[in-house]
Design a protein around this motif. Structure first.
Motif, PDB file in Angstrom:
ATOM      1  N   SER A  85      -4.973  17.692  -5.275  1.00  0.00           N
ATOM      2  CA  SER A  85      -4.554  19.192  -5.049  1.00  0.00           C
ATOM      3  C   SER A  85      -3.352  19.515  -5.085  1.00  0.00           C
ATOM      4  CB  SER A  85      -5.258  19.335  -3.396  1.00  0.00           C
ATOM      5  OG  SER A  85      -5.219  20.657  -3.082  1.00  0.00           O
ATOM      6  N   ASP A  86      -2.453  18.899  -4.559  1.00  0.00           N
ATOM      7  CA  ASP A  86      -0.928  19.036  -4.744  1.00  0.00           C
ATOM      8  C   ASP A  86      -0.615  19.478  -6.148  1.00  0.00           C
ATOM      9  OD1 ASP A  86      -0.667  18.887  -2.046  1.00  0.00           O
ATOM     10  OD2 ASP A  86       0.492  16.930  -2.093  1.00  0.00           O
ATOM     11  N   CYS A  87      -0.986  18.626  -6.939  1.00  0.00           N
ATOM     12  CA  CYS A  87      -0.763  18.731  -8.476  1.00  0.00           C
ATOM     13  C   CYS A  87      -1.229  20.111  -9.040  1.00  0.00           C
ATOM     14  CB  CYS A  87      -1.223  17.488  -9.331  1.00  0.00           C
ATOM     15  SG  CYS A  87      -0.954  17.504 -11.054  1.00  0.00           S
TER      16      CYS A  87
ATOM     17  N   LYS B 199      -6.622  20.852   0.272  1.00  0.00           N
ATOM     18  CA  LYS B 199      -5.401  21.607   0.213  1.00  0.00           C
ATOM     19  C   LYS B 199      -4.546  21.528   1.469  1.00  0.00           C
ATOM     20  CE  LYS B 199      -5.374  25.000  -2.744  1.00  0.00           C
ATOM     21  NZ  LYS B 199      -5.240  26.238  -3.194  1.00  0.00           N
ATOM     22  N   ARG B 200      -3.198  21.431   1.608  1.00  0.00           N
ATOM     23  CA  ARG B 200      -2.706  21.418   2.813  1.00  0.00           C
ATOM     24  C   ARG B 200      -2.107  22.743   2.998  1.00  0.00           C
ATOM     25  NH1 ARG B 200       1.245  16.082   2.337  1.00  0.00           N
ATOM     26  NH2 ARG B 200       0.323  15.328   0.294  1.00  0.00           N
TER      27      ARG B 200
ATOM     28  N   ASP C  45      -1.940  22.566  -7.168  1.00  0.00           N
ATOM     29  CA  ASP C  45      -1.205  23.780  -6.681  1.00  0.00           C
ATOM     30  C   ASP C  45       0.071  23.983  -7.209  1.00  0.00           C
ATOM     31  OD1 ASP C  45      -2.756  23.743  -4.373  1.00  0.00           O
ATOM     32  OD2 ASP C  45      -1.640  22.813  -3.106  1.00  0.00           O
ATOM     33  N   GLY C  46       0.657  23.239  -7.879  1.00  0.00           N
ATOM     34  CA  GLY C  46       1.829  23.157  -9.005  1.00  0.00           C
ATOM     35  C   GLY C  46       1.480  23.783 -10.104  1.00  0.00           C
TER      36      GLY C  46
ATOM     37  N   VAL D 247      -5.626  14.478  -1.860  1.00  0.00           N
ATOM     38  CA  VAL D 247      -4.454  15.173  -1.787  1.00  0.00           C
ATOM     39  C   VAL D 247      -3.279  15.413  -2.940  1.00  0.00           C
ATOM     40  CG1 VAL D 247      -2.430  15.499  -0.278  1.00  0.00           C
ATOM     41  CG2 VAL D 247      -4.796  14.922   0.875  1.00  0.00           C
ATOM     42  N   LYS D 248      -3.169  14.144  -3.397  1.00  0.00           N
ATOM     43  CA  LYS D 248      -2.295  14.283  -4.578  1.00  0.00           C
ATOM     44  C   LYS D 248      -2.659  15.138  -6.011  1.00  0.00           C
ATOM     45  CE  LYS D 248      -0.272   9.741  -3.749  1.00  0.00           C
ATOM     46  NZ  LYS D 248      -0.004   8.174  -4.384  1.00  0.00           N
TER      47      LYS D 248
END
Length: 141
Positions: A106-108, A140-141, A110-111, A103-104
């Protein structure tokens, strides 16, 4: 396929999971490749570890998506590249793919995608640098 790559695919149950260290899915293990985590491939000989295909120095990624994409991130945003690499090192040290790390990552990404979505390939100015398939991750969230 290198022996260490085959061993890591088996140890991490990647064939059964169907996704790699960054949360990208694959259909066939032939799509997977070894990514040098700690010591880059270009530096392995100089530091005395041969070609660097060592369990502690690797993550298994899908060549055409996560592996290629991570090298783009490395070239453009070294801080994000280091953050993603740190997450994969954690997975490697624990001998498992960790949901929180995925998740981290994927979040990274996304940014990264928000910040650099307007960039285009140097080879083809009409092609986006961030291909659509790079944005298709399982966590992805």
């Amino acid at each position: 396929m290198k022996d260490v790559t085959k061993a890591m695919i088996q140890i991490y149950n990647l064939k059964e999971l169907g996704y790699d260290f960054m949360g990208y899915d694959f259909k066939n293990i032939k799509q997977l490749s070894f990514h040098h985590l700690i010591v880059p491939r270009k530096d392995c000989e100089a530091v005395g570890i041969g070609n660097g295909y060592l369990f502690w120095n690797g993550a298994i990624l899908v060549q055409k998506t996560s592996h290629d994409y991570l090298h783009i991130v490395e070239r453009i945003d070294r801080d994000r590249f280091n953050y993603i690499t740190t997450q994969m090192i954690t997975e490697n040290q624990r001998n498992e793919l960790i949901y929180e790390c995925l998740v981290k990552i994927s979040d990274c990404l996304d940014g990264f995608e928000r910040e650099y979505s307007s960039l285009h390939s140097k080879k083809n100015v009409n092609a986006p640098l961030i291909k659509e398939e790079y944005t298709r991750r399982l966590f992805k969230r």
